[in-house]
Design a protein around this motif. Structure first.
Motif, PDB file in Angstrom:
ATOM      1  N   ASP A 176       0.851  -1.195   0.000  1.00  0.00           N
ATOM      2  CA  ASP A 176       0.000   0.000   0.000  1.00  0.00           C
ATOM      3  C   ASP A 176       0.886   1.245   0.000  1.00  0.00           C
ATOM      4  O   ASP A 176       1.868   1.319   0.766  1.00  0.00           O
ATOM      5  N   ILE A 177       0.522   2.205  -0.835  1.00  0.00           N
ATOM      6  CA  ILE A 177       1.274   3.466  -0.918  1.00  0.00           C
ATOM      7  C   ILE A 177       0.360   4.604  -0.510  1.00  0.00           C
ATOM      8  O   ILE A 177      -0.774   4.714  -1.006  1.00  0.00           O
ATOM      9  N   LEU A 182       4.473   9.377   0.331  1.00  0.00           N
ATOM     10  CA  LEU A 182       5.593   9.490   1.267  1.00  0.00           C
ATOM     11  C   LEU A 182       5.926   8.176   1.968  1.00  0.00           C
ATOM     12  O   LEU A 182       7.002   8.059   2.554  1.00  0.00           O
ATOM     13  N   LYS A 183       5.010   7.192   1.914  1.00  0.00           N
ATOM     14  CA  LYS A 183       5.259   5.976   2.678  1.00  0.00           C
ATOM     15  C   LYS A 183       4.619   4.780   1.976  1.00  0.00           C
ATOM     16  O   LYS A 183       3.510   4.871   1.435  1.00  0.00           O
ATOM     17  N   ILE A 216      13.380   3.060  -1.011  1.00  0.00           N
ATOM     18  CA  ILE A 216      13.220   1.647  -0.642  1.00  0.00           C
ATOM     19  C   ILE A 216      14.279   1.285   0.390  1.00  0.00           C
ATOM     20  O   ILE A 216      15.472   1.520   0.192  1.00  0.00           O
ATOM     21  N   SER A 217      13.858   0.693   1.498  1.00  0.00           N
ATOM     22  CA  SER A 217      14.775   0.348   2.584  1.00  0.00           C
ATOM     23  C   SER A 217      15.045  -1.147   2.578  1.00  0.00           C
ATOM     24  O   SER A 217      14.198  -1.952   3.022  1.00  0.00           O
ATOM     25  N   VAL A 235       6.253  -0.619   7.417  1.00  0.00           N
ATOM     26  CA  VAL A 235       6.870   0.311   6.470  1.00  0.00           C
ATOM     27  C   VAL A 235       8.099  -0.337   5.832  1.00  0.00           C
ATOM     28  O   VAL A 235       8.993  -0.847   6.528  1.00  0.00           O
ATOM     29  N   VAL A 236       8.136  -0.331   4.493  1.00  0.00           N
ATOM     30  CA  VAL A 236       9.276  -0.885   3.758  1.00  0.00           C
ATOM     31  C   VAL A 236       9.927   0.152   2.842  1.00  0.00           C
ATOM     32  O   VAL A 236      10.990  -0.089   2.277  1.00  0.00           O
ATOM     33  N   ALA A 237       9.301   1.320   2.703  1.00  0.00           N
ATOM     34  CA  ALA A 237       9.881   2.390   1.875  1.00  0.00           C
ATOM     35  C   ALA A 237       9.331   3.728   2.356  1.00  0.00           C
ATOM     36  O   ALA A 237       8.148   3.827   2.697  1.00  0.00           O
ATOM     37  N   GLU A 238      10.188   4.742   2.382  1.00  0.00           N
ATOM     38  CA  GLU A 238       9.788   6.088   2.799  1.00  0.00           C
ATOM     39  C   GLU A 238      10.411   7.104   1.867  1.00  0.00           C
ATOM     40  O   GLU A 238      11.562   6.951   1.432  1.00  0.00           O
TER      41      GLU A 238
END
Length: 644
Positions: A176-177, A182-183, A216-217, A235-238
């Motif tokens: 989900d974005i 932003l997240k 992407i983290s 959260v997997v990307a910020e």
């Protein structure tokens, strides 16, 4: 880069203040328990030695240890503490238990093992083997598992067996974005028996398919894969958020809040209310403040790579007031005059003139790099020191006044045998009583000098209606001019001295003595040098020690010769000054010189045994002579600036 980061983690810093750079570094070395050579530092505020000890400012440093010399403290196998400055031989040990992770990726059983660190507990092989024995497990290589548990997998997953894979039982996840881009979160539904776990590659691929190109983290994704959190968004990307630049600001090298200025404390802890520290003295050229430049903002990116604008910091004008200037760097504000630094209407000013209503318990002692104007009195026990003039409208009590310029006292000076006046220029006063006065130029008094020790390198002039010197010792290099000298009946001893410079005379005696000592040393050196040179001629060479001794003796000889040349120059200057004094040195009395007064002209004495009127004392043929009063020339005596 990893090595640099590892070293940086070990670096500590301390902030130190000291009068000199060396003292600050020595203090930091003590705190770090290391050598000064092992330190690196950043100057936060430069120190300043001050002017005649005034406006002194300490150095302010942030000191670090050299990362290659950081002392390591580790725990040995037996619990002992080991210290070393050799980073290559001993590594810093942080205890951490070993861990293992079992996951099913595709048709394979995968194992990741991390080894323990320090005193950490290792993974137990049998526990891992037992954990692998699930109902859906087909087979696994037990020897391989034991080897991986023992040696680790280098933070990677290794295939160790197979299981009965049912694709319909696989874990599924949803990306989900957020609407603001932003997240991004991943929500995983757990697998059923026989189903595969979610891989890091699958999550990264899904993010890419949804158009995520920034933020992407990998660390967060890997952590989610290792320790899955089911049915909750993780959260997997910020997005890379923009960072606004800081506004420009001013750093001040002085205290801008005068309420924070505090009185000095004595060694016993008691507050000295005479030293209130209300004046912040500065000298010309001293740095007062610096503008820290505005910073540019750093732009960001949304998950989709869209640009996020950052604000740049705002610039400000330099707060320039009176008697300040900007240094060549365009950012540093310097004092353009000696005086006290003040923040007036948010502008930095240097005031070369300080005005106070009086010097008392409210002001404390005053030390000022400029001119001090006292509209009232200087009360007993309080002192004033100034690099410019001192002007006092009222009286001066049992105080000390010190000035590099002139001192003007509109009323009188009543020292009560403890008052002291030291003046680099001339002194003007209505009267002087029971005070010690030392003046580099002239003393001009309109009324009287009573029971005081007064010396002037030029003239002492009493020019009022009374114009009387009574009691004490009065000395002037050129002349003493008064109406009456002494007291009727001779009850108070009065001594007047003129025609010589006692300081020059004393210095001449010191120089001649030092020169004689040097001549004696030269004679001894010449003898020793001659002996060694003769020995060298006979033997054609000297032993090493004697050759070094000969070199040292010649160096000493040259130093003494150079020293004597300097002494000769100073002696000639002093003797020329003393020769100039041969034609001066007179005492003028237009009224009466009372009996008992002692007159010294160029070391010769004349004791007045009967009242003498309208007389001039002068030196002639080795004696003090008396002549008719002659009007002295005082055309070159001018009043202080601003006075008539």
């Amino acid at each position: 880069m990893a090595d640099f980061l590892s070293k940086d983690k070990d670096i500590e810093c301390v902030e130190v203040r000291a009068d000199t750079l060396d003292e600050a570094l020595a203090d930091a070395a003590v705190q770090f328990d290391t050598k000064v050579s092992n330190l690196e530092y950043e100057v936060i505020e430069r120190g300043f030695d001050g002017f005649l000890g005034i406006a002194k400012k300490p150095w302010f440093l942030k000191v670090y240890q050299n990362p290659d010399m950081v002392k390591k403290v580790v725990v040995g196998k037996n619990g002992e503490i080991i210290e070393s400055e050799d980073e290559e031989n001993i590594e810093k040990i942080v205890s951490k238990n070993g861990e293992y992770f079992i996951h099913h990726f595709g048709p394979e059983i995968m194992l990741k093992v991390t080894l323990p660190v320090g005193e950490g507990v290792p993974v137990i092989e049998d526990v891992v083997i037992e954990d692998l024995q699930r109902p859906d497990t087909k087979s696994f290589d037990e020897d391989l598992v034991r080897s991986l548990v023992k040696n680790g997998t280098d933070d990677e997953y290794k295939a160790v067996g197979e299981y009965n894979h049912e694709a319909s039982a696989d874990a599924i996840f949803v990306i989900d974005i957020s609407s603001d881009e932003l997240k991004a979160t991943a929500t995983i539904n757990p697998p059923s028996l026989g189903g595969a776990d979610v891989t890091a590659e699958a999550i990264e691929k899904a993010l890419g398919q949804q158009g995520v190109v920034a933020g992407i983290s990998k660390e967060k994704i890997q952590a989610l894969v290792d320790r899955p959190i089911y049915n909750e968004p993780v959260v997997v990307a910020e997005a890379i958020l923009p960072i606004d630049g800081k506004d420009a600001y001013i750093t001040y090298n002085f205290e801008t809040d005068r309420s924070k200025l505090r009185a000095k404390q004595a060694a016993n802890g008691q507050v000295d209310f005479k030293e209130l520290n209300l004046i912040q003295n500065v000298v010309e050229g001293q740095p007062l403040a610096q503008k820290m430049l505005a910073e540019q903002g750093k732009a960001g990116k949304t998950l989709y790579g869209r640009y996020l604008e950052a604000k740049n910091g705002k610039d400000i004008q330099l707060p320039l007031g009176k008697n300040v200037r900007v240094d060549t760097d365009g950012r540093t504000i310097l004092a353009d005059a000696n005086g006290q630094v003040l923040l007036i209407n948010d502008k930095i000013c240097v005031e070369p003139i300080m005005e106070v209503d009086g010097v008392n318990i409210k002001t404390g002692n005053i030390t000022f790099l400029g001119t001090v104007i006292v509209k009232g009195a200087v009360e007993d026990g309080f002192n004033v020191k100034a690099s410019g003039n001192i002007e006092v409208s009222g009286t001066v009590g049992k105080c000390t006044l010190e000035s590099d310029g002139d001192i003007i006292v509109s009323s009188g000076i009543i020292g009560r045998d403890e008052g002291k006046i030291v003046c680099g220029g001339s002194l003007w006063a209505k009267f002087i009583q029971n005070t010690t006065v030392q003046v580099e130029e002239n003393v001009i008094v309109t009324d009287s000098i009573m029971n005081s020790e007064v010396s002037a390198q030029k003239r002492i002039i009493l020019n009022g209606k009374r114009a009387q010197i009574t009691g004490g010792n009065v000395f002037a290099t050129e002349a003493v001019i008064a109406k009456n000298i002494g007291s009727e009946g001779g009850g108070t001893e009065t001594t007047i001295s003129v025609g010589f410079d006692p300081r020059a005379k004393k210095r001449l005696e010191e120089l001649l003595e030092m020169q004689n000592n040097n001549i004696k040393q030269l004679d001894e050196l010449e003898l020793n040098i001659s002996t060694l040179e003769n020995m060298k001629k006979v033997r054609k060479s000297l032993p090493k020690e004697k050759e070094e001794s000969l070199v040292s003796l010649n160096e000493q000889k040259n130093e003494i010769i150079e020293e004597n040349i300097k002494y000769n120059e100073e002696i000639e200057q002093i003797q020329a000054r003393l020769r100039e004094l041969k034609n001066i040195g007179k005492v003028y009395a237009s009224g009466t010189v009372y009996s008992g007064v002692k007159i010294f002209v160029r070391d010769e004495k004349d004791e007045v045994r009967a009242d003498t009127k309208s007389v001039t004392f002068f030196y002639e043929n080795g004696f003090v002579r008396r002549g008719k009063y002659e009007q002295p020339n005082m055309d070159d005596i001018k009043g202080p600036e601003g006075y008539s």
